[in-house]
Design a protein around this motif. Structure first.
Motif, PDB file in Angstrom:
ATOM      1  N   GLU A 189      16.088  57.341 -13.253  1.00  0.00           N
ATOM      2  CA  GLU A 189      15.811  58.641 -13.872  1.00  0.00           C
ATOM      3  C   GLU A 189      15.280  59.637 -12.838  1.00  0.00           C
ATOM      4  O   GLU A 189      15.681  60.808 -12.793  1.00  0.00           O
ATOM      5  N   GLN A 190      14.375  59.132 -12.013  1.00  0.00           N
ATOM      6  CA  GLN A 190      13.845  60.004 -10.955  1.00  0.00           C
ATOM      7  C   GLN A 190      14.949  60.414  -9.988  1.00  0.00           C
ATOM      8  O   GLN A 190      15.024  61.555  -9.539  1.00  0.00           O
ATOM      9  N   PHE A 191      15.844  59.430  -9.697  1.00  0.00           N
ATOM     10  CA  PHE A 191      16.947  59.720  -8.794  1.00  0.00           C
ATOM     11  C   PHE A 191      17.882  60.762  -9.398  1.00  0.00           C
ATOM     12  O   PHE A 191      18.347  61.691  -8.712  1.00  0.00           O
ATOM     13  N   ARG A 192      18.159  60.628 -10.721  1.00  0.00           N
ATOM     14  CA  ARG A 192      19.030  61.613 -11.354  1.00  0.00           C
ATOM     15  C   ARG A 192      18.367  63.016 -11.372  1.00  0.00           C
ATOM     16  O   ARG A 192      19.034  64.036 -11.197  1.00  0.00           O
ATOM     17  N   SER A 193      17.053  62.991 -11.608  1.00  0.00           N
ATOM     18  CA  SER A 193      16.350  64.292 -11.564  1.00  0.00           C
ATOM     19  C   SER A 193      16.440  64.924 -10.187  1.00  0.00           C
ATOM     20  O   SER A 193      16.694  66.129 -10.035  1.00  0.00           O
ATOM     21  N   ARG A 200      21.332  71.889  -7.909  1.00  0.00           N
ATOM     22  CA  ARG A 200      21.037  73.283  -8.224  1.00  0.00           C
ATOM     23  C   ARG A 200      20.602  74.072  -6.977  1.00  0.00           C
ATOM     24  O   ARG A 200      20.866  75.265  -6.829  1.00  0.00           O
ATOM     25  N   ALA A 201      19.938  73.371  -6.056  1.00  0.00           N
ATOM     26  CA  ALA A 201      19.473  74.051  -4.834  1.00  0.00           C
ATOM     27  C   ALA A 201      20.485  73.986  -3.709  1.00  0.00           C
ATOM     28  O   ALA A 201      20.222  74.467  -2.594  1.00  0.00           O
ATOM     29  N   HIS A 202      21.672  73.381  -3.965  1.00  0.00           N
ATOM     30  CA  HIS A 202      22.666  73.216  -2.912  1.00  0.00           C
ATOM     31  C   HIS A 202      23.217  74.562  -2.434  1.00  0.00           C
ATOM     32  O   HIS A 202      23.540  74.761  -1.248  1.00  0.00           O
ATOM     33  N   GLY A 203      23.361  75.460  -3.380  1.00  0.00           N
ATOM     34  CA  GLY A 203      23.923  76.744  -2.986  1.00  0.00           C
ATOM     35  C   GLY A 203      22.933  77.612  -2.216  1.00  0.00           C
ATOM     36  O   GLY A 203      23.342  78.476  -1.464  1.00  0.00           O
ATOM     37  N   ALA A 204      21.624  77.356  -2.416  1.00  0.00           N
ATOM     38  CA  ALA A 204      20.638  78.201  -1.741  1.00  0.00           C
ATOM     39  C   ALA A 204      20.345  77.728  -0.338  1.00  0.00           C
ATOM     40  O   ALA A 204      20.050  78.536   0.538  1.00  0.00           O
ATOM     41  N   SER A 205      20.397  76.416  -0.130  1.00  0.00           N
ATOM     42  CA  SER A 205      19.992  75.960   1.206  1.00  0.00           C
ATOM     43  C   SER A 205      20.824  74.735   1.583  1.00  0.00           C
ATOM     44  O   SER A 205      20.996  73.810   0.783  1.00  0.00           O
ATOM     45  N   SER A 206      21.367  74.773   2.753  1.00  0.00           N
ATOM     46  CA  SER A 206      22.136  73.626   3.245  1.00  0.00           C
ATOM     47  C   SER A 206      21.214  72.479   3.671  1.00  0.00           C
ATOM     48  O   SER A 206      21.623  71.314   3.712  1.00  0.00           O
ATOM     49  N   GLY A 207      19.951  72.798   3.961  1.00  0.00           N
ATOM     50  CA  GLY A 207      19.022  71.731   4.343  1.00  0.00           C
ATOM     51  C   GLY A 207      18.686  70.799   3.181  1.00  0.00           C
ATOM     52  O   GLY A 207      18.355  69.624   3.394  1.00  0.00           O
ATOM     53  N   ALA A 208      18.763  71.386   1.934  1.00  0.00           N
ATOM     54  CA  ALA A 208      18.488  70.543   0.768  1.00  0.00           C
ATOM     55  C   ALA A 208      19.529  69.442   0.638  1.00  0.00           C
ATOM     56  O   ALA A 208      19.250  68.356   0.131  1.00  0.00           O
ATOM     57  N   HIS A 209      20.762  69.713   1.120  1.00  0.00           N
ATOM     58  CA  HIS A 209      21.801  68.679   1.062  1.00  0.00           C
ATOM     59  C   HIS A 209      21.438  67.471   1.929  1.00  0.00           C
ATOM     60  O   HIS A 209      21.660  66.302   1.535  1.00  0.00           O
ATOM     61  N   GLY A 210      20.894  67.768   3.119  1.00  0.00           N
ATOM     62  CA  GLY A 210      20.475  66.646   3.960  1.00  0.00           C
ATOM     63  C   GLY A 210      19.355  65.837   3.326  1.00  0.00           C
ATOM     64  O   GLY A 210      19.319  64.599   3.422  1.00  0.00           O
ATOM     65  N   GLU A 211      18.409  66.536   2.677  1.00  0.00           N
ATOM     66  CA  GLU A 211      17.317  65.830   1.986  1.00  0.00           C
ATOM     67  C   GLU A 211      17.848  64.942   0.871  1.00  0.00           C
ATOM     68  O   GLU A 211      17.390  63.808   0.659  1.00  0.00           O
ATOM     69  N   LEU A 212      18.829  65.496   0.142  1.00  0.00           N
ATOM     70  CA  LEU A 212      19.438  64.722  -0.937  1.00  0.00           C
ATOM     71  C   LEU A 212      20.130  63.474  -0.394  1.00  0.00           C
ATOM     72  O   LEU A 212      20.052  62.387  -0.982  1.00  0.00           O
ATOM     73  N   ARG A 214      19.350  61.867   2.380  1.00  0.00           N
ATOM     74  CA  ARG A 214      18.326  60.894   2.779  1.00  0.00           C
ATOM     75  C   ARG A 214      17.747  60.165   1.562  1.00  0.00           C
ATOM     76  O   ARG A 214      17.540  58.956   1.591  1.00  0.00           O
ATOM     77  N   THR A 215      17.490  60.987   0.491  1.00  0.00           N
ATOM     78  CA  THR A 215      16.964  60.347  -0.725  1.00  0.00           C
ATOM     79  C   THR A 215      17.951  59.330  -1.289  1.00  0.00           C
ATOM     80  O   THR A 215      17.581  58.244  -1.733  1.00  0.00           O
ATOM     81  N   HIS A 216      19.240  59.696  -1.218  1.00  0.00           N
ATOM     82  CA  HIS A 216      20.270  58.773  -1.692  1.00  0.00           C
ATOM     83  C   HIS A 216      20.301  57.500  -0.854  1.00  0.00           C
ATOM     84  O   HIS A 216      20.434  56.388  -1.378  1.00  0.00           O
ATOM     85  N   GLU A 217      20.179  57.674   0.461  1.00  0.00           N
ATOM     86  CA  GLU A 217      20.199  56.504   1.339  1.00  0.00           C
ATOM     87  C   GLU A 217      18.983  55.614   1.096  1.00  0.00           C
ATOM     88  O   GLU A 217      19.079  54.392   1.139  1.00  0.00           O
ATOM     89  N   GLU A 218      17.805  56.282   0.853  1.00  0.00           N
ATOM     90  CA  GLU A 218      16.612  55.480   0.564  1.00  0.00           C
ATOM     91  C   GLU A 218      16.784  54.680  -0.731  1.00  0.00           C
ATOM     92  O   GLU A 218      16.430  53.500  -0.805  1.00  0.00           O
ATOM     93  N   ALA A 219      17.348  55.353  -1.743  1.00  0.00           N
ATOM     94  CA  ALA A 219      17.585  54.641  -3.001  1.00  0.00           C
ATOM     95  C   ALA A 219      18.579  53.496  -2.811  1.00  0.00           C
ATOM     96  O   ALA A 219      18.420  52.397  -3.357  1.00  0.00           O
ATOM     97  N   ARG A 220      19.624  53.798  -1.995  1.00  0.00           N
ATOM     98  CA  ARG A 220      20.602  52.757  -1.718  1.00  0.00           C
ATOM     99  C   ARG A 220      19.972  51.601  -0.948  1.00  0.00           C
ATOM    100  O   ARG A 220      20.267  50.429  -1.184  1.00  0.00           O
ATOM    101  N   GLY A 221      19.074  51.919  -0.009  1.00  0.00           N
ATOM    102  CA  GLY A 221      18.388  50.876   0.748  1.00  0.00           C
ATOM    103  C   GLY A 221      17.503  50.009  -0.148  1.00  0.00           C
ATOM    104  O   GLY A 221      17.453  48.787   0.001  1.00  0.00           O
TER     105      GLY A 221
END
Length: 364
Positions: A189-193, A200-212, A214-221
């Motif tokens: 649930e936290q991951f989906r949030s 939603r923040a993808h269009g405003a900042s390209s740096g948020a994509h990298g954070e996403l 990393r978060t995905h990789e951490e969840a995958r790890g």
């Protein structure tokens, strides 16, 4: 009428009546049992006229028959003792056979009980082996489900739900898997949030994509770590079950060996007991045959005794009649002693056996 000559025994000087045909032959004194050759020159001259030979012969025959009757009674008593001993031996053999039969029944009961216990133990081992195989199959299915849930994050959540639902039936891991399921649900649930916020923040900042990312990789790890732990736990349980399966196989082999040994021992004991029962039956048949022979011999002896009694009564009557007609004369003795017993021929004329049911002739 037979003529007797009086001849003294050279050993005890007993006066013996001797017939003429025994001169020159070996005779025996019935008093001292001394054997010697009868010689006519040793004959003692008669001191009185000869007595009635028929009365003396009857008296001698009665004495001989009384001796034979006594001997027959002794033989009959000996046969009775042998018959009683045979009866006791037969009864003892019968008691031994009954004891052996009881032992055979007890051994058969123990064998049946042992077979029942072995069958129950074998059934329990087979049931436990079947349960172990079912659990192994379930673990294989669980591994397949774990491998198929690596495609996507959504499929990971669904796979985790399926794994958590399947883990409810596990022995010792049910509570731990439930806790892990709740934790993974919260993280999902936290991951989906986080994913929604990142989208939603993808269009405003390209740096948020990298954070996403990393978060995905951490969840995958984290998911990979948890999957690895589950896999290690499954392998440990698999090894434990393999050890238990080997132990069950060894116990099954031991049960089979003990069962085979017990069956072999029972067969040998059964054969030995059967041989012993056969031997006892043969001894019982032999004892029965001996009893029948003894009974038959006893009947024959009784017939002989009755015949001898009848003959003795007849001779006694003849003797009484002879005494009534001829009073007994004084014995012809020398030196004041009575007449000796009838001599017995030692070498040439043995005494004939007592005939069955008849009377025997007197010895010379």
């Amino acid at each position: 009428m037979k003529t007797y000559f009086k001849l003294p025994c050279p050993n005890c000087r007993e006066i013996l009546p001797i017939r003429a045909e025994y001169f020159g032959k070996r005779v025996a004194c019935k008093r001292c049992k001394h054997a010697f050759v009868a010689d006519a020159k040793d004959v003692v001259a008669p001191e009185a006229p000869p007595t009635d030979a028929s009365a003396d012969e009857t008296h001698r025959r009665v004495a001989q028959l009384e001796n034979e009757l006594s001997l027959a009674h002794e033989q009959l008593a000996a046969r009775d003792a042998e018959h009683a001993a045979a009866v006791r031996e037969a009864e003892s053999a019968q008691r031994e056979a009954e004891q052996l039969t009881a032992q055979v029944h007890a051994l058969q009961g123990e064998a049946y009980a042992a077979n029942g216990r072995h069958e129950l133990e074998a059934d329990a081992g087979q049931k436990e082996l079947a349960d172990t195989r079912e659990e192994m199959e379930w673990l294989r299915v669980l591994v397949g489900e774990l491998k198929g849930s690596e495609s996507q994050a959504a499929e990971t959540e669904t796979g985790l739900r399926n794994e958590l639902a399947a883990a409810k039936a596990a022995h010792q891991e049910r509570d731990a898997v439930r806790s892990e399921r709740d934790q993974l649900r919260a993280e999902a649930e936290q991951f989906r949030s986080q994913v929604g916020e990142l989208e939603r923040a993808h269009g405003a900042s390209s740096g948020a994509h990298g954070e996403l990312a990393r978060t995905h990789e951490e969840a995958r790890g984290r998911w990979e770590t948890e999957r690895q732990e589950l896999h290690e736990q499954w392998e440990a349980k698999q090894r434990t079950q393999a050890v238990d399966l080997d132990a069950l196989k060894q116990e099954r082999d031991q049960f089979a060996e003990r069962l085979a040994t017990t069956s072999t021992g029972q067969d040998e004991a059964r054969e030995a007991l059967q041989a012993e029962v056969t031997r006892l039956n043969a001894e019982r048949e032999e004892s029965r045959r001996v009893r029948e022979e003894n009974a038959k011999a006893q009947v024959e002896l009784m017939e002989q005794v009755r015949a001898l009694d009848a003959e003795r009564a007849t001779l006694q009557a003849d003797l009484e009649q002879a005494r009534a007609h001829h009073p007994p004369s004084p014995p012809l003795t020398k030196g004041g002693r009575g007449g000796g017993a009838e001599p017995v021929v030692a070498d040439h004329h043995p005494s004939p056996p007592l005939p069955k049911g008849g009377t025997g002739g007197g010895a010379g």
